[in-house]
Write a protein that holds these residues in place. Structure first.
Motif, PDB file in Angstrom:
ATOM      1  N   PHE A  66       0.840  -1.190   0.000  1.00  0.00           N
ATOM      2  CA  PHE A  66       0.000   0.000   0.000  1.00  0.00           C
ATOM      3  C   PHE A  66       0.876   1.241   0.000  1.00  0.00           C
ATOM      4  O   PHE A  66       2.078   1.187   0.249  1.00  0.00           O
ATOM      5  N   TYR A  67       0.261   2.358  -0.306  1.00  0.00           N
ATOM      6  CA  TYR A  67       0.932   3.651  -0.304  1.00  0.00           C
ATOM      7  C   TYR A  67       0.354   4.513   0.800  1.00  0.00           C
ATOM      8  O   TYR A  67      -0.832   4.419   1.119  1.00  0.00           O
ATOM      9  N   LEU A  68       1.190   5.392   1.333  1.00  0.00           N
ATOM     10  CA  LEU A  68       0.717   6.434   2.236  1.00  0.00           C
ATOM     11  C   LEU A  68       0.914   7.770   1.540  1.00  0.00           C
ATOM     12  O   LEU A  68       1.951   8.003   0.917  1.00  0.00           O
ATOM     13  N   THR A  69      -0.077   8.611   1.632  1.00  0.00           N
ATOM     14  CA  THR A  69       0.000   9.940   1.056  1.00  0.00           C
ATOM     15  C   THR A  69      -0.247  10.949   2.162  1.00  0.00           C
ATOM     16  O   THR A  69      -1.230  10.831   2.903  1.00  0.00           O
ATOM     17  N   LEU A  70       0.621  11.935   2.281  1.00  0.00           N
ATOM     18  CA  LEU A  70       0.460  13.009   3.249  1.00  0.00           C
ATOM     19  C   LEU A  70      -0.121  14.211   2.530  1.00  0.00           C
ATOM     20  O   LEU A  70       0.427  14.646   1.509  1.00  0.00           O
ATOM     21  N   ARG A  71      -1.217  14.712   3.047  1.00  0.00           N
ATOM     22  CA  ARG A  71      -1.833  15.905   2.471  1.00  0.00           C
ATOM     23  C   ARG A  71      -1.781  17.027   3.493  1.00  0.00           C
ATOM     24  O   ARG A  71      -2.183  16.859   4.634  1.00  0.00           O
ATOM     25  N   LEU A  72      -1.259  18.160   3.075  1.00  0.00           N
ATOM     26  CA  LEU A  72      -1.173  19.336   3.922  1.00  0.00           C
ATOM     27  C   LEU A  72      -2.071  20.414   3.340  1.00  0.00           C
ATOM     28  O   LEU A  72      -1.946  20.759   2.166  1.00  0.00           O
ATOM     29  N   TYR A  73      -2.941  20.952   4.145  1.00  0.00           N
ATOM     30  CA  TYR A  73      -3.841  22.024   3.725  1.00  0.00           C
ATOM     31  C   TYR A  73      -3.390  23.296   4.415  1.00  0.00           C
ATOM     32  O   TYR A  73      -3.315  23.344   5.633  1.00  0.00           O
ATOM     33  N   GLN A  74      -3.033  24.299   3.655  1.00  0.00           N
ATOM     34  CA  GLN A  74      -2.458  25.547   4.145  1.00  0.00           C
ATOM     35  C   GLN A  74      -1.187  25.275   4.959  1.00  0.00           C
ATOM     36  O   GLN A  74      -1.087  25.643   6.130  1.00  0.00           O
ATOM     37  N   PRO A  75      -0.207  24.611   4.343  1.00  0.00           N
ATOM     38  CA  PRO A  75       1.007  24.253   5.071  1.00  0.00           C
ATOM     39  C   PRO A  75       1.822  25.477   5.472  1.00  0.00           C
ATOM     40  O   PRO A  75       1.777  26.522   4.816  1.00  0.00           O
ATOM     41  N   GLY A  76       2.571  25.320   6.551  1.00  0.00           N
ATOM     42  CA  GLY A  76       3.448  26.386   7.020  1.00  0.00           C
ATOM     43  C   GLY A  76       4.700  26.503   6.170  1.00  0.00           C
ATOM     44  O   GLY A  76       4.980  25.663   5.302  1.00  0.00           O
ATOM     45  N   ARG A  77       5.463  27.517   6.449  1.00  0.00           N
ATOM     46  CA  ARG A  77       6.667  27.842   5.679  1.00  0.00           C
ATOM     47  C   ARG A  77       7.667  26.679   5.630  1.00  0.00           C
ATOM     48  O   ARG A  77       8.242  26.389   4.589  1.00  0.00           O
ATOM     49  N   ALA A  78       7.877  26.020   6.770  1.00  0.00           N
ATOM     50  CA  ALA A  78       8.862  24.923   6.808  1.00  0.00           C
ATOM     51  C   ALA A  78       8.498  23.806   5.830  1.00  0.00           C
ATOM     52  O   ALA A  78       9.372  23.221   5.197  1.00  0.00           O
ATOM     53  N   HIS A  79       7.211  23.529   5.674  1.00  0.00           N
ATOM     54  CA  HIS A  79       6.781  22.503   4.710  1.00  0.00           C
ATOM     55  C   HIS A  79       7.053  22.984   3.286  1.00  0.00           C
ATOM     56  O   HIS A  79       7.556  22.221   2.447  1.00  0.00           O
ATOM     57  N   LEU A  80       6.715  24.206   3.014  1.00  0.00           N
ATOM     58  CA  LEU A  80       6.880  24.744   1.662  1.00  0.00           C
ATOM     59  C   LEU A  80       8.350  24.880   1.266  1.00  0.00           C
ATOM     60  O   LEU A  80       8.696  24.721   0.100  1.00  0.00           O
ATOM     61  N   GLU A  81       9.191  25.163   2.233  1.00  0.00           N
ATOM     62  CA  GLU A  81      10.619  25.333   1.947  1.00  0.00           C
ATOM     63  C   GLU A  81      11.399  24.019   2.035  1.00  0.00           C
ATOM     64  O   GLU A  81      12.588  23.991   1.758  1.00  0.00           O
ATOM     65  N   GLY A  82      10.720  22.936   2.411  1.00  0.00           N
ATOM     66  CA  GLY A  82      11.374  21.642   2.479  1.00  0.00           C
ATOM     67  C   GLY A  82      12.274  21.463   3.691  1.00  0.00           C
ATOM     68  O   GLY A  82      13.147  20.593   3.689  1.00  0.00           O
ATOM     69  N   THR A  83      12.081  22.266   4.735  1.00  0.00           N
ATOM     70  CA  THR A  83      12.929  22.167   5.920  1.00  0.00           C
ATOM     71  C   THR A  83      12.243  21.451   7.082  1.00  0.00           C
ATOM     72  O   THR A  83      12.882  21.165   8.084  1.00  0.00           O
ATOM     73  N   PHE A  84      10.955  21.133   6.958  1.00  0.00           N
ATOM     74  CA  PHE A  84      10.248  20.429   8.024  1.00  0.00           C
ATOM     75  C   PHE A  84      10.741  18.992   8.078  1.00  0.00           C
ATOM     76  O   PHE A  84      10.895  18.337   7.050  1.00  0.00           O
ATOM     77  N   GLU A  85      11.027  18.494   9.280  1.00  0.00           N
ATOM     78  CA  GLU A  85      11.473  17.111   9.442  1.00  0.00           C
ATOM     79  C   GLU A  85      10.281  16.250   9.820  1.00  0.00           C
ATOM     80  O   GLU A  85       9.807  16.298  10.948  1.00  0.00           O
ATOM     81  N   TYR A  86       9.813  15.465   8.858  1.00  0.00           N
ATOM     82  CA  TYR A  86       8.661  14.597   9.081  1.00  0.00           C
ATOM     83  C   TYR A  86       9.080  13.404   9.931  1.00  0.00           C
ATOM     84  O   TYR A  86      10.162  12.860   9.745  1.00  0.00           O
ATOM     85  N   PRO A  87       8.216  12.978  10.846  1.00  0.00           N
ATOM     86  CA  PRO A  87       8.562  11.804  11.644  1.00  0.00           C
ATOM     87  C   PRO A  87       8.589  10.560  10.758  1.00  0.00           C
ATOM     88  O   PRO A  87       7.852  10.474   9.783  1.00  0.00           O
ATOM     89  N   PRO A  88       9.431   9.604  11.090  1.00  0.00           N
ATOM     90  CA  PRO A  88       9.547   8.399  10.258  1.00  0.00           C
ATOM     91  C   PRO A  88       8.342   7.469  10.453  1.00  0.00           C
ATOM     92  O   PRO A  88       7.698   7.478  11.500  1.00  0.00           O
ATOM     93  N   VAL A  89       8.076   6.693   9.418  1.00  0.00           N
ATOM     94  CA  VAL A  89       7.127   5.587   9.537  1.00  0.00           C
ATOM     95  C   VAL A  89       7.976   4.404   9.989  1.00  0.00           C
ATOM     96  O   VAL A  89       8.951   4.049   9.329  1.00  0.00           O
ATOM     97  N   ARG A  90       7.640   3.842  11.130  1.00  0.00           N
ATOM     98  CA  ARG A  90       8.417   2.729  11.684  1.00  0.00           C
ATOM     99  C   ARG A  90       7.596   1.463  11.705  1.00  0.00           C
ATOM    100  O   ARG A  90       6.426   1.490  12.077  1.00  0.00           O
ATOM    101  N   ARG A  91       8.227   0.370  11.331  1.00  0.00           N
ATOM    102  CA  ARG A  91       7.577  -0.930  11.385  1.00  0.00           C
ATOM    103  C   ARG A  91       7.621  -1.444  12.824  1.00  0.00           C
ATOM    104  O   ARG A  91       8.687  -1.495  13.440  1.00  0.00           O
ATOM    105  N   ALA A  92       6.468  -1.793  13.343  1.00  0.00           N
ATOM    106  CA  ALA A  92       6.387  -2.360  14.690  1.00  0.00           C
ATOM    107  C   ALA A  92       6.113  -3.850  14.560  1.00  0.00           C
ATOM    108  O   ALA A  92       5.116  -4.249  13.987  1.00  0.00           O
ATOM    109  N   ASP A  93       7.007  -4.653  15.028  1.00  0.00           N
ATOM    110  CA  ASP A  93       6.841  -6.106  14.930  1.00  0.00           C
ATOM    111  C   ASP A  93       6.327  -6.692  16.216  1.00  0.00           C
ATOM    112  O   ASP A  93       6.461  -6.203  17.263  1.00  0.00           O
TER     113      ASP A  93
END
Length: 93
Positions: A66-93
């Motif tokens: 499957f795919y995950l898609t992140l949608r941001l509505y009215q994102p802040g400056r850090a998102h637009l400038e590519g400086t926001f650090e998104y949390p990782p998707v981690r596999r939990a076993d």
């Protein structure tokens, strides 16, 4: 300024929505019933099985990619400038 709305969507590898018992295909900051972590963060369980009450569950198709898609509505400056650090998707076993 604060981000206005954030949503994560789960779709099958063929990019179609997968049927699931709660009819949820996305989860976001305004999803009813979400529970915050002790530090104010938001953990989301992306899996085929229901994690139980308070699990912040985004159903994913069982036994297939499957795919995950992140949608941001009215994102802040850090998102637009590519400086926001998104949390990782981690596999939990």
């Amino acid at each position: 300024a604060e981000d206005r709305r954030i949503r994560v969507h789960s779709v099958r590898s063929d990019r179609l929505l997968a049927a699931n018992p709660i009819g949820r295909h996305s989860i976001g900051d305004r999803t009813h019933g979400l529970r915050r972590d002790a530090d104010g963060g938001l953990s989301i369980h992306i899996q085929a099985e229901d994690p139980g009450a308070g699990g912040n569950w985004l159903p994913a198709p069982a036994g297939e990619g499957f795919y995950l898609t992140l949608r941001l509505y009215q994102p802040g400056r850090a998102h637009l400038e590519g400086t926001f650090e998104y949390p990782p998707v981690r596999r939990a076993d």
